[in-house]
Scaffold this motif. Structure first.
Motif, PDB file in Angstrom:
ATOM      1  N   MET A   1      36.770 -16.709 -14.868  1.00 21.61           N
ATOM      2  CA  MET A   1      35.404 -16.319 -15.245  1.00 21.61           C
ATOM      3  C   MET A   1      34.918 -15.328 -14.195  1.00 21.61           C
ATOM      4  SD  MET A   1      33.593 -19.926 -16.285  1.00 21.61           S
ATOM      5  CE  MET A   1      34.350 -21.051 -17.484  1.00 21.61           C
ATOM      6  N   ILE A   2      33.744 -14.749 -14.437  1.00 20.37           N
ATOM      7  CA  ILE A   2      33.152 -13.850 -13.447  1.00 20.37           C
ATOM      8  C   ILE A   2      31.859 -14.497 -12.960  1.00 20.37           C
ATOM      9  CG2 ILE A   2      32.115 -11.568 -13.084  1.00 20.37           C
ATOM     10  CD1 ILE A   2      34.121 -10.433 -15.102  1.00 20.37           C
ATOM     11  N   ALA A   3      31.726 -14.661 -11.642  1.00 23.28           N
ATOM     12  CA  ALA A   3      30.513 -15.240 -11.060  1.00 23.28           C
ATOM     13  C   ALA A   3      29.915 -14.229 -10.104  1.00 23.28           C
ATOM     14  CB  ALA A   3      30.844 -16.538 -10.327  1.00 23.28           C
ATOM     15  N   ASN A   4      28.670 -13.847 -10.346  1.00 15.02           N
ATOM     16  CA  ASN A   4      28.011 -12.809  -9.545  1.00 15.02           C
ATOM     17  C   ASN A   4      28.911 -11.593  -9.370  1.00 15.02           C
ATOM     18  OD1 ASN A   4      25.817 -14.455  -9.363  1.00 15.02           O
ATOM     19  ND2 ASN A   4      26.010 -14.906  -7.178  1.00 15.02           N
TER      20      ASN A   4
ATOM     21  N   VAL B   1      36.229 -24.537  -9.006  1.00 14.46           N
ATOM     22  CA  VAL B   1      34.844 -24.507  -8.538  1.00 14.46           C
ATOM     23  C   VAL B   1      34.156 -25.733  -9.120  1.00 14.46           C
ATOM     24  CG1 VAL B   1      32.671 -23.233  -8.560  1.00 14.46           C
ATOM     25  CG2 VAL B   1      34.832 -21.996  -8.650  1.00 14.46           C
ATOM     26  N   LEU B   2      33.418 -26.475  -8.297  1.00 14.82           N
ATOM     27  CA  LEU B   2      32.648 -27.589  -8.834  1.00 14.82           C
ATOM     28  C   LEU B   2      31.443 -27.025  -9.587  1.00 14.82           C
ATOM     29  CD1 LEU B   2      32.681 -29.929  -5.700  1.00 14.82           C
ATOM     30  CD2 LEU B   2      34.095 -30.132  -7.769  1.00 14.82           C
ATOM     31  N   ALA B   3      31.112 -27.642 -10.729  1.00 11.27           N
ATOM     32  CA  ALA B   3      29.960 -27.178 -11.510  1.00 11.27           C
ATOM     33  C   ALA B   3      28.700 -27.200 -10.646  1.00 11.27           C
ATOM     34  CB  ALA B   3      29.785 -28.057 -12.750  1.00 11.27           C
ATOM     35  N   VAL B   4      28.569 -28.244  -9.847  1.00 11.69           N
ATOM     36  CA  VAL B   4      27.374 -28.398  -9.020  1.00 11.69           C
ATOM     37  C   VAL B   4      27.267 -27.263  -8.002  1.00 11.69           C
ATOM     38  CG1 VAL B   4      28.507 -29.935  -7.324  1.00 11.69           C
ATOM     39  CG2 VAL B   4      26.069 -30.159  -7.740  1.00 11.69           C
ATOM     40  N   ASP B   5      28.418 -26.676  -7.655  1.00 10.91           N
ATOM     41  CA  ASP B   5      28.484 -25.593  -6.675  1.00 10.91           C
ATOM     42  C   ASP B   5      28.315 -24.226  -7.354  1.00 10.91           C
ATOM     43  OD1 ASP B   5      28.891 -24.314  -4.245  1.00 10.91           O
ATOM     44  OD2 ASP B   5      31.068 -24.539  -4.264  1.00 10.91           O
ATOM     45  N   ALA B   6      28.336 -24.193  -8.681  1.00 11.36           N
ATOM     46  CA  ALA B   6      28.220 -22.925  -9.412  1.00 11.36           C
ATOM     47  C   ALA B   6      26.768 -22.664  -9.822  1.00 11.36           C
ATOM     48  CB  ALA B   6      29.119 -22.948 -10.650  1.00 11.36           C
ATOM     49  N   GLN B   7      25.881 -23.577  -9.446  1.00 11.97           N
ATOM     50  CA  GLN B   7      24.466 -23.399  -9.796  1.00 11.97           C
ATOM     51  C   GLN B   7      23.904 -22.183  -9.068  1.00 11.97           C
ATOM     52  OE1 GLN B   7      22.370 -27.449 -10.559  1.00 11.97           O
ATOM     53  NE2 GLN B   7      23.600 -27.719  -8.726  1.00 11.97           N
ATOM     54  N   GLY B   8      22.993 -21.496  -9.730  1.00 11.08           N
ATOM     55  CA  GLY B   8      22.351 -20.336  -9.100  1.00 11.08           C
ATOM     56  C   GLY B   8      23.167 -19.069  -9.219  1.00 11.08           C
ATOM     57  N   LYS B   9      24.350 -19.143  -9.848  1.00  9.66           N
ATOM     58  CA  LYS B   9      25.178 -17.935  -9.999  1.00  9.66           C
ATOM     59  C   LYS B   9      25.087 -17.432 -11.445  1.00  9.66           C
ATOM     60  CE  LYS B   9      28.418 -18.418  -6.294  1.00  9.66           C
ATOM     61  NZ  LYS B   9      28.997 -19.649  -5.807  1.00  9.66           N
ATOM     62  N   GLN B  10      25.222 -16.125 -11.609  1.00  8.37           N
ATOM     63  CA  GLN B  10      25.319 -15.539 -12.950  1.00  8.37           C
ATOM     64  C   GLN B  10      26.781 -15.639 -13.374  1.00  8.37           C
ATOM     65  OE1 GLN B  10      22.721 -13.946 -14.607  1.00  8.37           O
ATOM     66  NE2 GLN B  10      21.232 -14.263 -12.952  1.00  8.37           N
TER      67      GLN B  10
END
Lengths: 326, 216
Positions: free
Chosen positions: B107-110, B119-128
């Motif tokens: 996937m692409i994050a930021n 990546v933990l879902a909880v750690d992916a919060q706040g990212k596009q």
């Protein structure tokens, strides 16, 4: 993976307070590229996972006149994108590019590269860091094609770090924070041979955090890394050689030659360093240095091929460094 | 063996359980953050410290995926990939090696390509976060998808969404790559059918087609 409590501290103090004085209780999460796999295999089963990416002071890469400061949570991508790293520390740039998956470079951190656990498949299958069954290592009579050619006592795994050889050759140090304050180690002192099957391969206590890496200025130091992988794409190195050379005119004033992925810790090739002093960096001298660097290698029954790979890696790293400015 | 089946793990009641108390503890994180503006500094610190540890039971997680915010309750051990596939029905990214090696979950994050299995879902919060579902304009395939079809960039197709996302990440950064740059840029993705030659041609074709339109 086993369920765990998750913490997202924003200060180093807060994070240190969440760690345990016992191994196995808590794990530090940065890029997660190694930790999550270890947890999925139940090699690590922490009760608490502490994400340190929210701690601002642990990030960033800064270049000063004295050298380079790399925050532990700076990613490998940040390292490869740094113009200062590319011009003054090509060996670090080359080592980071050797991690040949953009995804891993975007996620993985410099501190994580140093602290990642070995890839030894006996360790990853639950036989402990020394790969033992009934007190005896399974490696010498087992599948050992990727294992050490410089084993130390009963340790046959190889250090997995891509950056460590370059950092050691460049004379880098790591800063470590713990409950009783901060301390510093030379990068080569960070790696130790585990004393037992349950011991760790890093000179870190379970309640300490590696906070930053400090690399002295490399102005006037020709440096390069040469890595050999089985695949062109994402893979751990079979062998790595990193060199840092100070010249006096056209001859070598002093040399650092460090091999990675050949022993349980990175191997400083003292004999090659001494042999290079006073010589010009010609093809013949580089070939000779490669031979010296592998003097005393003790390959296992399935990995003698790594001796020749390492000789050639040393030769090519030296010839690459000879071309570099510095 | 069943211990290694993460799907079972995730469904099994965690130690500590999915309790009302766990839920409120999770909610405390949000209210603590909101409240910090009006609390004194000391009180705010105390509130954050109290809310700083969450889980092991399910906790509220907010993910911004393809421009839409999704709110779910998952345990901290759930990966971004599993949150998407098992909780949000966003199944384009595939779970293959589940160890950050094969790239099928890319996937692409930021703006950066990542392995969503690691990546933990909880750690992916706040990212596009962008997935394969989010790259095409309405009723029109993305030029990369078209180019993959034109160049036989897939056989069984299971790795394809990951390759397309890795290629998009590459072209967003470098709109006119050379063949070698494409090869290196896709170094984190594996195809066991061996369609690499077609994939690389497809990316070069898409780069040409996309010139002047970064995300057509």
């Amino acid at each position: 993976m086993q369920a765990f409590e998750y913490a997202n501290p924003t200060s180093l103090k807060e994070a240190l307070g969440m760690l345990s004085s016992q191994w196995g209780e808590a794990d530090i999460l940065a890029g997660g590229t190694d930790l999550l796999s270890l947890m999925k295999e139940y090699i690590h089963t922490p009760k608490r996972v502490i994400n340190i990416k929210g701690i601002k002071e642990l990030g960033g890469i800064t270049k000063t006149a004295a050298g380079l400061r790399i925050g532990a949570t700076a990613t490998l991508d940040e390292l490869t994108e740094s113009a200062a790293v590319r011009t003054e520390y090509p060996s670090l740039h080359q080592a980071a590019m050797g991690v040949s998956s953009p995804q891993i470079r975007n996620m993985g951190t410099v501190g994580g590269d140093l602290c990642q656990r070995p890839r030894c498949w006996y360790f990853r299958q639950g036989y402990g860091i020394l790969g033992q069954e009934k007190g005896k290592s399974l490696v010498p009579d087992g599948e050992n094609r990727y294992h050490a050619i410089f084993p130390k006592s009963q340790a046959y795994f190889v250090n997995a770090s891509s950056l460590a050889p370059a950092l050691i050759a460049l004379g880098a140090k790591v800063k470590i924070a713990g409950p009783n304050g901060n301390r510093e180690l030379r990068v080569e002192e960070l790696f130790v041979v585990p004393s037992s099957n349950a011991a760790r391969e890093l000179a870190l206590a379970p309640n300490e955090i590696l906070t930053e890496i400090v690399v002295p200025s490399a102005r006037g130091v020709k440096n390069a890394t040469y890595e050999v992988r089985q695949k062109e794409a994402l893979d751990w190195p079979l062998v790595t050689a990193s060199v840092a050379i100070r010249m006096k005119g056209s001859s070598v004033a002093s040399a650092k030659v460090v091999l990675g992925h050949v022993g349980p810790t990175p191997v400083v090739a003292t004999a090659a360093e001494q042999m290079l002093t006073g010589k010009s960096l010609t093809q013949d001298v580089a070939t000779e240095a490669g031979k010296s660097a592998l003097d005393g290698a003790q390959p296992l029954n399935g990995n003698a091929y790594k001796v020749q790979l390492a000789r050639v890696a040393v030769k090519r790293a030296l010839l690459e460094a000879a071309k570099a400015r510095g | 063996m069943s211990k290694h089946h993460d799907e079972l793990d995730e469904k099994a009641p965690p130690k500590g359980g999915f309790s009302r108390r766990g839920f409120f503890r999770g909610v405390g994180v949000t209210s603590g953050a909101l409240g910090s503006a009006i609390l004194g500094e000391q009180e705010a610190d105390a509130a954050q410290a109290a809310g700083a540890k969450i889980g092991p039971g399910a906790v509220p997680v907010s993910l911004n995926i393809n421009g839409k915010v999704h709110n779910i309750n998952v345990e901290p051990r759930v990966t971004l990939l599993d949150a998407c596939r098992n909780h949000l029905d966003i199944t384009g990214a595939k779970r293959v090696c589940d160890r950050g090696t094969c790239g099928a979950c890319t996937m692409i994050a930021n703006g950066k390509v990542i392995y969503s299995c690691t990546v933990l879902a909880v750690d992916a919060q706040g990212k596009q976060i962008q997935t394969i579902e989010g790259i095409a304009a309405a009723a029109r395939p993305h030029p990369l998808s078209t180019a993959f079809v034109n160049n036989d960039g897939q056989q069984c197709g299971y790795c394809t969404p990951g390759f397309v996302m890795a290629a998009k990440g590459l072209l967003d950064k470098n709109p006119s790559p050379t063949y070698d740059q494409v090869k290196a840029g896709l170094g984190g993705n594996l195809c066991r059918c061996g369609t690499y030659v077609g994939v690389r041609k497809a990316v070069l074709e898409a780069a040409k087609a996309m010139k002047g339109a970064k995300n057509a």
